[in-house]
Design an enzyme around this catalytic site. Structure first.
Site, PDB file in Angstrom:
ATOM      1  N   ASP A  97      33.265 -31.215  -6.401  1.00  0.00           N
ATOM      2  CA  ASP A  97      32.486 -32.411  -6.101  1.00  0.00           C
ATOM      3  C   ASP A  97      31.012 -32.203  -6.457  1.00  0.00           C
ATOM      4  OD1 ASP A  97      31.588 -34.815  -5.211  1.00  0.00           O
ATOM      5  OD2 ASP A  97      32.119 -34.522  -3.113  1.00  0.00           O
ATOM      6  N   TRP A  98      30.751 -32.184  -7.751  1.00  0.00           N
ATOM      7  CA  TRP A  98      29.379 -32.105  -8.265  1.00  0.00           C
ATOM      8  C   TRP A  98      28.883 -33.531  -8.452  1.00  0.00           C
ATOM      9  CZ3 TRP A  98      28.034 -29.225 -13.510  1.00  0.00           C
ATOM     10  CH2 TRP A  98      26.665 -29.406 -13.801  1.00  0.00           C
ATOM     11  N   GLU A  99      27.906 -33.916  -7.617  1.00  0.00           N
ATOM     12  CA  GLU A  99      27.393 -35.298  -7.663  1.00  0.00           C
ATOM     13  C   GLU A  99      25.955 -35.307  -8.181  1.00  0.00           C
ATOM     14  OE1 GLU A  99      28.030 -37.532  -4.093  1.00  0.00           O
ATOM     15  OE2 GLU A  99      29.979 -36.672  -3.760  1.00  0.00           O
ATOM     16  N   PHE A 100      25.727 -35.585  -9.427  1.00  0.00           N
ATOM     17  CA  PHE A 100      26.630 -35.749 -10.547  1.00  0.00           C
ATOM     18  C   PHE A 100      25.983 -35.059 -11.733  1.00  0.00           C
ATOM     19  CE2 PHE A 100      26.977 -39.552  -7.913  1.00  0.00           C
ATOM     20  CZ  PHE A 100      28.327 -39.583  -7.634  1.00  0.00           C
TER      21      PHE A 100
END
Ligand SMILES: *[C@@H]1O[C@H](CO)[C@@H](O)[C@H](O)[C@H]1NC(C)=O
Ligand SMILES: *[C@@H]1O[C@H](CO)[C@@H](O)[C@H](O)[C@H]1NC(C)=O
Length: 523
Positions: free
Chosen positions: A219-222
């Site tokens: 969950d790399w935002e973003f």
């Protein structure tokens, strides 16, 4: 003589520092003890519920995924939400949020050690499970001394202990979520240094296995559209999947039919962010795409709007009998779940069976909305302020705090969103309701999607079955996937665990006991 004032200052400073340190330890103890007491009081005050054992006949092993993100801040007041509050018979995946990246080293760390692996949940869990099935008491008591602590310990216990024979509640996966919004600044630092990337990959695999997870949710935002970060995201996915396969080979030996670790991705669901990701390439490594089909409008928006709408309002007529379509005038293209799903299917070419539809167990609202009393719809209106009943999160209400007191829950079939509007405070909140979630379940079936999931479990109404979004969705899809080949039920996995981590690691005492139960001599 000259040195005495200096010495006494030093002594004073040392005394002050020491007392601060003592106080901090003390505070922590008191705080944790009182938090623990609160937990027990809370569970004892809860009405008798029969969540885990309700309608066992309506949900059978089958096709659709039903996922819940569970955050490690859920146990704290005012949420006070624990894994044992969830009707696990209706769940295929618990996505455990979050483990955090340290941008300076690349290593992964626990997001909240006390909540994750520290607090002793034996008492509240015993009280709760005992209400559901008095027979569990002995089982739990027998294992008292070897129970792993924290929310992770509880989750591991609940899907390994055979608490409810024939009731199929324990065959769900627990996935480690890495990153999240609050951790967003660490990814760019980590990916710019190859050593840190190596460390990140090692650390992810090691942490996943050590804490008993069935996989990883990225969950790399973003990633920014700089020609580098999206490619690095692809690299991370590729390397993680490869390392998962290597670990499987190490455990089971090559070429064997065995369960697999899952790699999923919390995926942005609006075109601006989706367009820059090499989805088609990443699809070789990603098992499940969890589409974050929410947050389409909020405090940052120019005008009011729904935040978790399925459609953009132009796809269906509002009222058949009046033959009247009401179009949204200010719809921004792509701010709806359907567009994102279509993008994944038609532009990126992802198989529908790998796409999960995200739903929101919270609302986003707006205050001082400029609306007429005759209005049927409160989107595309000017507003001032966002209100919100969720501490520290402007404009957010947990679903279980909705509809706002004194208002009715309404449904907009053109957009597929629940909402409420208070004409006194001129507050409008859009959110997923039982009605919208039923509709979304039908959509999942029609589109042959993998299933659905929620951000986040603590927002749902787990105490009232007719209000529960999880109930509404699973009743509609009818078949929640269950896994009869879970990793940590395989003897080679358990054996590998104690060989790798020794007898004192987080899950080792419990695992040694499982092995002993299988007639394996402890290591
Ligand atoms: C609304 O959705 C429909 C169907 O996906 C699409 O054809 C249309 O372009 C969308 N309109 C806007 C304003 O996004
Ligand atoms: C549960 O929800 C239903 C439907 O919204 C409501 O009518 C009922 O009063 C609720 N029950 C409790 C105990 O809150």
């Amino acid at each position: 003589m000259q040195r005495r004032p200096w010495l006494s200052h030093t002594v004073i400073i040392i005394v002050i520092l020491a007392s601060i340190a003592v106080e901090m330890c003390f505070y922590k103890k008191i705080f944790h003890r009182s938090a623990q007491r609160k937990v027990v009081d809370y569970v004892q005050s809860q009405p008798q519920q029969a969540q885990l054992v309700t309608n066992p006949g309506t949900v059978e092993p089958g096709q659709y995924l039903s996922g819940l993100y569970y955050s490690n801040w859920s146990p704290y007041s005012p949420r006070m939400h624990f894994p044992h509050d969830i009707d696990l018979s209706r769940v295929s995946h618990i996505y455990y949020a979050f483990f955090l990246v340290d941008g300076a080293t690349g290593a992964l760390k626990l997001g909240d050690e006390w909540s994750d692996v520290g607090m002793d949940l034996y008492k509240p869990m015993a009280i709760k499970l005992n209400k559901l099935n008095p027979e569990v008491k002995n089982d739990l008591e027998r294992q008292r001394r070897i129970l792993p602590n924290g929310c992770l310990g509880e989750l591991f216990y609940m899907r390994n202990a055979n608490l409810f024979p024939n009731r199929n509640i324990r065959d769900f996966k627990v996935i480690m979520c890495v990153g999240g919004w609050s951790n967003r600044e660490e990814f760019p630092k980590m990916v710019r240094n190859p050593k840190r990337v190596d460390k990140f990959i090692d650390s992810c695999i090691e942490t996943m296995f050590k804490y008993g997870f069935d996989g990883i949710d990225l969950d790399w935002e973003f990633p920014e559209d700089d020609g580098f970060e999206p490619q690095m995201y692809l690299q991370l996915a590729k390397r993680l999947k490869e390392r998962m396969n290597e670990l499987e080979d190490a455990i089971f030996g090559p070429n064997m039919n065995h369960p697999k670790f899952q790699l999923s991705m919390a995926t942005p669901a609006f075109s601006e962010k989706l367009d820059i990701l090499p989805i088609t390439e990443m699809d070789k490594y990603i098992d499940i795409w969890n589409m974050m089909t929410y947050d389409y409008h909020g405090e940052w928006s120019e005008k009011t709007g729904y935040h978790c709408n399925l459609y953009n309002g132009s796809t269906k007529s509002f009222d058949e009998t009046h033959q009247k379509h009401i179009y949204s005038t200010e719809s921004v293209e792509g701010l709806d779940a359907h567009s994102a799903i279509e993008h994944m299917l038609n532009v990126a070419g992802v198989n529908s069976h790998k796409i999960c539809l995200g739903m929101a167990a919270y609302g986003r609202g707006f205050t001082n909305v400029v609306a007429q009393s005759t209005d049927k719809r409160f989107i595309d209106k000017p507003f001032h302020g966002v209100g919100g009943a969720s501490d520290g999160e402007p404009g957010m209400w947990l679903y279980n705090q909705l509809p706002i007191q004194g208002t009715h829950e309404l449904f907009d079939p053109d957009y597929v969103s629940g909402f409420c509007y208070s004409s006194t405070s001129k507050t409008f909140v859009g959110y997923d309701s039982v009605e919208s979630v039923r509709f979304k379940a039908q959509y999942v079936r029609e589109k042959n999607l993998a299933g659905g999931f929620w951000w986040e479990s603590c927002g749902d109404d787990h105490a009232n079955q007719s209000r529960s979004l999880l109930n509404a969705f699973t009743n509609e899809i009818k078949f929640v996937s269950k896994f009869d080949d879970l990793m940590y039920r395989q003897t080679p996995v358990l054996r590998y665990y104690v060989n790798k981590f020794g007898n004192d690691a987080f899950l080792s005492p419990f695992i040694l006991n499982l092995l002993a139960g299988q007639g394996e001599a402890p290591h």
